[in-house]
Design a protein around this motif. Structure first.
Motif, PDB file in Angstrom:
ATOM      1  N   ALA A 168     -63.941 -52.078  42.025  1.00  0.00           N
ATOM      2  CA  ALA A 168     -65.379 -52.266  41.824  1.00  0.00           C
ATOM      3  C   ALA A 168     -66.060 -50.940  41.494  1.00  0.00           C
ATOM      4  CB  ALA A 168     -66.003 -52.893  43.066  1.00  0.00           C
ATOM      5  N   ARG A 169     -65.691 -49.896  42.211  1.00  0.00           N
ATOM      6  CA  ARG A 169     -66.277 -48.576  41.925  1.00  0.00           C
ATOM      7  C   ARG A 169     -65.957 -48.119  40.521  1.00  0.00           C
ATOM      8  NH1 ARG A 169     -63.586 -43.928  41.042  1.00  0.00           N
ATOM      9  NH2 ARG A 169     -62.289 -44.207  42.857  1.00  0.00           N
ATOM     10  N   ARG A 170     -64.688 -48.278  40.116  1.00  0.00           N
ATOM     11  CA  ARG A 170     -64.289 -47.870  38.753  1.00  0.00           C
ATOM     12  C   ARG A 170     -64.990 -48.720  37.709  1.00  0.00           C
ATOM     13  NH1 ARG A 170     -63.769 -44.287  36.440  1.00  0.00           N
ATOM     14  NH2 ARG A 170     -62.216 -44.941  34.934  1.00  0.00           N
ATOM     15  N   ALA A 171     -65.164 -50.009  37.962  1.00  0.00           N
ATOM     16  CA  ALA A 171     -65.859 -50.879  37.020  1.00  0.00           C
ATOM     17  C   ALA A 171     -67.291 -50.394  36.808  1.00  0.00           C
ATOM     18  CB  ALA A 171     -65.848 -52.320  37.515  1.00  0.00           C
ATOM     19  N   ILE A 172     -67.950 -49.990  37.877  1.00  0.00           N
ATOM     20  CA  ILE A 172     -69.314 -49.480  37.754  1.00  0.00           C
ATOM     21  C   ILE A 172     -69.330 -48.156  37.015  1.00  0.00           C
ATOM     22  CG2 ILE A 172     -71.275 -48.570  39.071  1.00  0.00           C
ATOM     23  CD1 ILE A 172     -70.670 -50.815  41.103  1.00  0.00           C
ATOM     24  N   GLU A 173     -68.380 -47.277  37.312  1.00  0.00           N
ATOM     25  CA  GLU A 173     -68.314 -45.996  36.593  1.00  0.00           C
ATOM     26  C   GLU A 173     -68.115 -46.222  35.097  1.00  0.00           C
ATOM     27  OE1 GLU A 173     -66.643 -42.737  39.796  1.00  0.00           O
ATOM     28  OE2 GLU A 173     -65.167 -43.997  38.784  1.00  0.00           O
ATOM     29  N   ILE A 174     -67.217 -47.118  34.748  1.00  0.00           N
ATOM     30  CA  ILE A 174     -66.942 -47.386  33.334  1.00  0.00           C
ATOM     31  C   ILE A 174     -68.143 -48.033  32.666  1.00  0.00           C
ATOM     32  CG2 ILE A 174     -65.520 -48.796  31.774  1.00  0.00           C
ATOM     33  CD1 ILE A 174     -63.187 -48.231  33.824  1.00  0.00           C
ATOM     34  N   LYS A 175     -68.746 -49.025  33.325  1.00  0.00           N
ATOM     35  CA  LYS A 175     -69.889 -49.743  32.753  1.00  0.00           C
ATOM     36  C   LYS A 175     -71.089 -48.823  32.554  1.00  0.00           C
ATOM     37  CE  LYS A 175     -72.305 -53.514  31.739  1.00  0.00           C
ATOM     38  NZ  LYS A 175     -72.114 -54.222  30.493  1.00  0.00           N
ATOM     39  N   THR A 176     -71.324 -47.920  33.504  1.00  0.00           N
ATOM     40  CA  THR A 176     -72.519 -47.068  33.439  1.00  0.00           C
ATOM     41  C   THR A 176     -72.296 -45.740  32.724  1.00  0.00           C
ATOM     42  OG1 THR A 176     -72.077 -45.992  35.567  1.00  0.00           O
ATOM     43  CG2 THR A 176     -73.416 -48.015  35.598  1.00  0.00           C
ATOM     44  N   GLY A 177     -71.031 -45.317  32.593  1.00  0.00           N
ATOM     45  CA  GLY A 177     -70.778 -44.000  32.021  1.00  0.00           C
ATOM     46  C   GLY A 177     -71.091 -42.878  33.003  1.00  0.00           C
ATOM     47  N   GLN A 178     -71.250 -43.216  34.275  1.00  0.00           N
ATOM     48  CA  GLN A 178     -71.564 -42.252  35.320  1.00  0.00           C
ATOM     49  C   GLN A 178     -70.354 -42.108  36.238  1.00  0.00           C
ATOM     50  OE1 GLN A 178     -74.340 -40.606  35.300  1.00  0.00           O
ATOM     51  NE2 GLN A 178     -75.947 -41.901  34.468  1.00  0.00           N
ATOM     52  N   THR A 179     -70.302 -41.022  36.988  1.00  0.00           N
ATOM     53  CA  THR A 179     -69.229 -40.838  37.960  1.00  0.00           C
ATOM     54  C   THR A 179     -69.789 -40.931  39.371  1.00  0.00           C
ATOM     55  OG1 THR A 179     -69.460 -38.437  37.856  1.00  0.00           O
ATOM     56  CG2 THR A 179     -67.766 -39.431  36.458  1.00  0.00           C
ATOM     57  N   ILE A 180     -68.995 -41.557  40.226  1.00  0.00           N
ATOM     58  CA  ILE A 180     -69.361 -41.691  41.632  1.00  0.00           C
ATOM     59  C   ILE A 180     -68.424 -40.849  42.481  1.00  0.00           C
ATOM     60  CG2 ILE A 180     -69.555 -43.311  43.570  1.00  0.00           C
ATOM     61  CD1 ILE A 180     -70.162 -45.503  41.420  1.00  0.00           C
TER      62      ILE A 180
ATOM     63  N   ALA B 153     -66.000 -37.834  42.050  1.00  0.00           N
ATOM     64  CA  ALA B 153     -65.574 -36.744  41.164  1.00  0.00           C
ATOM     65  C   ALA B 153     -65.919 -35.429  41.851  1.00  0.00           C
ATOM     66  CB  ALA B 153     -66.301 -36.837  39.821  1.00  0.00           C
ATOM     67  N   ASP B 154     -65.420 -34.328  41.286  1.00  0.00           N
ATOM     68  CA  ASP B 154     -65.771 -33.018  41.842  1.00  0.00           C
ATOM     69  C   ASP B 154     -67.288 -32.823  41.826  1.00  0.00           C
ATOM     70  OD1 ASP B 154     -63.140 -32.379  42.358  1.00  0.00           O
ATOM     71  OD2 ASP B 154     -62.863 -31.352  40.435  1.00  0.00           O
ATOM     72  N   GLU B 155     -67.923 -33.257  40.731  1.00  0.00           N
ATOM     73  CA  GLU B 155     -69.378 -33.202  40.615  1.00  0.00           C
ATOM     74  C   GLU B 155     -69.877 -34.559  40.138  1.00  0.00           C
ATOM     75  OE1 GLU B 155     -70.956 -29.810  38.536  1.00  0.00           O
ATOM     76  OE2 GLU B 155     -69.266 -28.568  39.156  1.00  0.00           O
ATOM     77  N   PRO B 156     -70.045 -35.522  41.061  1.00  0.00           N
ATOM     78  CA  PRO B 156     -70.479 -36.857  40.653  1.00  0.00           C
ATOM     79  C   PRO B 156     -71.857 -36.825  39.988  1.00  0.00           C
ATOM     80  CG  PRO B 156     -70.355 -36.683  43.059  1.00  0.00           C
ATOM     81  CD  PRO B 156     -69.899 -35.383  42.494  1.00  0.00           C
ATOM     82  N   SER B 157     -72.055 -37.712  39.018  1.00  0.00           N
ATOM     83  CA  SER B 157     -73.342 -37.756  38.326  1.00  0.00           C
ATOM     84  C   SER B 157     -74.332 -38.700  39.001  1.00  0.00           C
ATOM     85  CB  SER B 157     -73.142 -38.142  36.859  1.00  0.00           C
ATOM     86  OG  SER B 157     -72.492 -39.388  36.743  1.00  0.00           O
ATOM     87  N   LEU B 158     -73.868 -39.503  39.941  1.00  0.00           N
ATOM     88  CA  LEU B 158     -74.771 -40.384  40.692  1.00  0.00           C
ATOM     89  C   LEU B 158     -74.926 -39.862  42.109  1.00  0.00           C
ATOM     90  CD1 LEU B 158     -73.737 -44.013  39.674  1.00  0.00           C
ATOM     91  CD2 LEU B 158     -75.736 -42.724  38.946  1.00  0.00           C
ATOM     92  N   ALA B 159     -76.163 -39.750  42.557  1.00  0.00           N
ATOM     93  CA  ALA B 159     -76.447 -39.289  43.913  1.00  0.00           C
ATOM     94  C   ALA B 159     -77.756 -39.908  44.372  1.00  0.00           C
ATOM     95  CB  ALA B 159     -76.537 -37.759  43.939  1.00  0.00           C
ATOM     96  N   GLY B 160     -78.066 -39.727  45.630  1.00  0.00           N
ATOM     97  CA  GLY B 160     -79.343 -40.184  46.164  1.00  0.00           C
ATOM     98  C   GLY B 160     -79.562 -41.678  46.009  1.00  0.00           C
ATOM     99  N   ALA B 161     -80.756 -42.042  45.560  1.00  0.00           N
ATOM    100  CA  ALA B 161     -81.122 -43.453  45.411  1.00  0.00           C
ATOM    101  C   ALA B 161     -80.237 -44.156  44.389  1.00  0.00           C
ATOM    102  CB  ALA B 161     -82.588 -43.580  45.020  1.00  0.00           C
ATOM    103  N   ASP B 162     -79.831 -43.453  43.333  1.00  0.00           N
ATOM    104  CA  ASP B 162     -78.956 -44.064  42.337  1.00  0.00           C
ATOM    105  C   ASP B 162     -77.597 -44.410  42.938  1.00  0.00           C
ATOM    106  OD1 ASP B 162     -80.919 -43.888  40.429  1.00  0.00           O
ATOM    107  OD2 ASP B 162     -80.076 -42.124  39.433  1.00  0.00           O
TER     108      ASP B 162
END
Length: 107
Positions: free
Chosen positions: A34-46, A48-57
């Motif tokens: 599920a996490r990978r599906a969201i990463e692929i669908k959104t183009g964001q990382t959850i 990772a060394d420096e995830p692109s999603l944080a906080g409320a997102d």
């Protein structure tokens, strides 16, 4: 970074006995998928060394993970034919995932 939704959290969401480990391996697999599906669908990382999603997102993504895992856990078998299979993700997940999508602005 560890998975954003853990076994204990998903068991609470699914109203499962926290001491019953029967489905732990399966739930772990669903959480990862599920996490990978969201990463692929959104183009964001959850994760990772420096995830692109944080906080409320990240909280929105975590809720989407819970909903996806809940659906997959309760419906383990393929139940729709190709003709009746949904072409879009369900509305609840659309509301959670679309705002997180990384859009290519052409630059």
């Amino acid at each position: 970074m560890s998975e954003p939704v853990g076994i204990e959290d998903i068991k609470v969401h699914l109203h499962l006995d926290p001491d019953d480990t029967t489905d732990d391996a399966y739930l772990t697999s669903l959480l990862l998928a599920a996490r990978r599906a969201i990463e692929i669908k959104t183009g964001q990382t959850i994760v990772a060394d420096e995830p692109s999603l944080a906080g409320a997102d990240l909280e929105m993504a975590k809720h989407a993970i819970r909903l996806i895992v809940g659906t997959w856990f309760s419906s383990r078998e393929h139940i729709a034919s190709e003709a009746t299979a949904p072409r879009e993700i369900p509305g609840t997940l659309t509301w959670l995932i679309e705002p997180l999508m990384k859009w290519d602005d052409g630059e």
